[in-house]
Design an enzyme around this catalytic site. Structure first.
Site, PDB file in Angstrom:
ATOM      1  N   GLN A  37       4.452   1.717   5.195  1.00 32.93           N
ATOM      2  CA  GLN A  37       5.140   3.010   4.384  1.00 32.93           C
ATOM      3  C   GLN A  37       6.076   3.573   5.252  1.00 32.93           C
ATOM      4  O   GLN A  37       5.891   4.354   6.081  1.00 32.93           O
ATOM      5  CB  GLN A  37       4.000   3.858   4.210  1.00 32.93           C
ATOM      6  CG  GLN A  37       2.743   3.231   3.488  1.00 32.93           C
ATOM      7  CD  GLN A  37       3.039   2.391   2.228  1.00 32.93           C
ATOM      8  OE1 GLN A  37       3.635   2.602   1.508  1.00 32.93           O
ATOM      9  NE2 GLN A  37       2.365   1.083   2.184  1.00 32.93           N
ATOM     10  N   ASP A  48       9.231  -3.346  -3.194  1.00 30.73           N
ATOM     11  CA  ASP A  48       9.060  -2.137  -4.002  1.00 30.73           C
ATOM     12  C   ASP A  48      10.009  -1.022  -3.301  1.00 30.73           C
ATOM     13  O   ASP A  48       9.638  -0.048  -3.188  1.00 30.73           O
ATOM     14  CB  ASP A  48       7.739  -1.726  -3.927  1.00 30.73           C
ATOM     15  CG  ASP A  48       6.587  -2.579  -4.560  1.00 30.73           C
ATOM     16  OD1 ASP A  48       7.144  -3.309  -5.222  1.00 30.73           O
ATOM     17  OD2 ASP A  48       5.625  -2.265  -4.295  1.00 30.73           O
ATOM     18  N   ARG A  65       8.474  -4.727 -10.778  1.00 30.74           N
ATOM     19  CA  ARG A  65       7.188  -4.899 -11.216  1.00 30.74           C
ATOM     20  C   ARG A  65       6.668  -3.901 -11.869  1.00 30.74           C
ATOM     21  O   ARG A  65       6.969  -2.658 -11.841  1.00 30.74           O
ATOM     22  CB  ARG A  65       6.578  -5.309 -10.005  1.00 30.74           C
ATOM     23  CG  ARG A  65       6.186  -4.271  -8.957  1.00 30.74           C
ATOM     24  CD  ARG A  65       5.022  -4.688  -7.926  1.00 30.74           C
ATOM     25  NE  ARG A  65       4.678  -3.593  -7.073  1.00 30.74           N
ATOM     26  CZ  ARG A  65       3.636  -2.895  -7.149  1.00 30.74           C
ATOM     27  NH1 ARG A  65       2.585  -3.072  -8.065  1.00 30.74           N
ATOM     28  NH2 ARG A  65       3.320  -2.058  -6.304  1.00 30.74           N
TER      29      ARG A  65
END
Length: 344
Positions: free
Chosen positions: A152, A196, A256
């Protein structure tokens, strides 16, 4: 009449006569720092200079100097240099125009991974009415194990309403732009990542942006550019990419599914062969694909071929796409200093 009402009235007249033109007419007009400064119309400024020739040498120190409850536009001019720090625009400091010297010249960077996306962010915007121009934002934390807390590493966390970035750049290896909530406008920005790397629940237009896919050989299936989270049909949210291009050095999905009503549209965008034939994926989402809104409109390039697109992927008609191309999708005429009006 307060200053904000007056500014909106003035800008409305200007925009209707000049800045409401269509994309073809606007190609000769540059949305540069002088134009934005003119439209924001303030003489309040703070200068950040890494060499000590301004008011502060730290971007965060300049933000700290903005009064709590600020209600008038103020320019924070961040001169060229690499500022190795993390910056937070708190909720109680709206009406900031952060003006850099160009995305290749003014850089804010850190190196931070965390189990929490927000905690990892180099740059956090939580105040409404924020505008940035000509700044690069980086999180250069090293790659950890895929899909773990080590990965992250957010460059920018945007969690406020009426936020715009003009000619900015966002860099990270994973989860680059946490476009979390609010109405946002990204104009001619550069966004780089692998997995992402544009994600959240916001309502955003990405106008003529460059999306660059970097290589990440740790994962199969491939990474995805977007992961828009939308749980209910009533949520008027989504990501709309208009023009611009998708390219890079690895393969990727356009998006997605993240929630049963995930909504992403690519319109008139150049898609290189970095976009895989399926285009879209529901990987990690176990629900029905019936209400997913993953769509394209008049995209072009080798990655735009539709023969093998996912079953739920849509090819929109002119009538279907019009509301997404309109600046009204983000109610932009009421708050943006300048914008590009698109036609289908």
């Amino acid at each position: 009449m307060d200053h904000r009402t007056g500014m909106i009235l003035v800008l409305s007249i200007v925009v209707m006569s000049v800045w409401g033109l269509d994309a073809s007419a606007m190609q000769k007009t540059k949305f540069d720092a002088p134009l934005l400064t003119e439209k924001i119309a303030t003489n309040r400024s703070i200068i950040v200079d890494i060499e000590g020739k301004g008011d502060y040498t730290s971007v965060q120190k300049a933000i700290d100097a903005v009064p709590v409850g600020n209600s008038n536009w103020i320019i924070v001019h961040v001169r060229k240099g690499i500022y190795k720090e993390r910056v937070h625009i708190p909720e109680n400091k709206p009406f900031i125009f952060m003006r850099g010297n160009g995305k290749g010249k003014t850089v804010i960077e850190s190196s931070q991974s965390s189990v929490d996306n927000v905690a990892s962010a180099t740059f956090k915007v939580e105040a409404n009415h924020f505008v940035a121009f000509g700044i690069s934002i980086r999180n250069d934390a090293p790659i950890g194990m895929a899909f773990t807390s080590e990965n992250q590493s957010v460059a920018a966390f945007v969690a406020a309403d009426k936020v715009a970035f003009y000619h900015c750049a966002f860099y990270s290896l994973h989860n680059t732009l946490f476009d979390n909530k609010g109405r946002h406008y990204y104009h001619e920005c550069y966004i780089q990542g692998s997995i992402d790397f544009i994600f959240g629940r916001a309502t955003s237009i990405f106008n003529n942006c460059e999306i660059f896919v970097i290589s990440d050989k740790r994962v199969k299936p491939y990474g995805s550019i977007t992961a828009h989270h939308r749980e209910h049909a009533e949520e008027n949210t989504g990501y709309v990419f208009i023009r611009g291009k998708v390219y890079g050095i690895d393969e990727v999905y356009l998006g997605r599914a993240k929630g049963p009503y995930s909504r992403v549209i690519f319109a008139k965008t150049y898609l290189s062969k970095t976009v895989v034939p399926n285009g879209w994926t529901n990987w990690s989402y176990d629900g029905s694909t019936q209400n997913l809104y993953h769509a394209e409109y008049k995209c072009h390039g080798p990655g735009a071929e539709r023969q093998h697109r996912s079953d739920w992927a849509k090819e929109l008609t002119k009538q279907e796409v019009e509301s997404f191309l309109s600046i009204d999708f983000i109610d932009g005429t009421s708050w943006l200093p300048v914008w590009l009006q698109q036609k289908s």
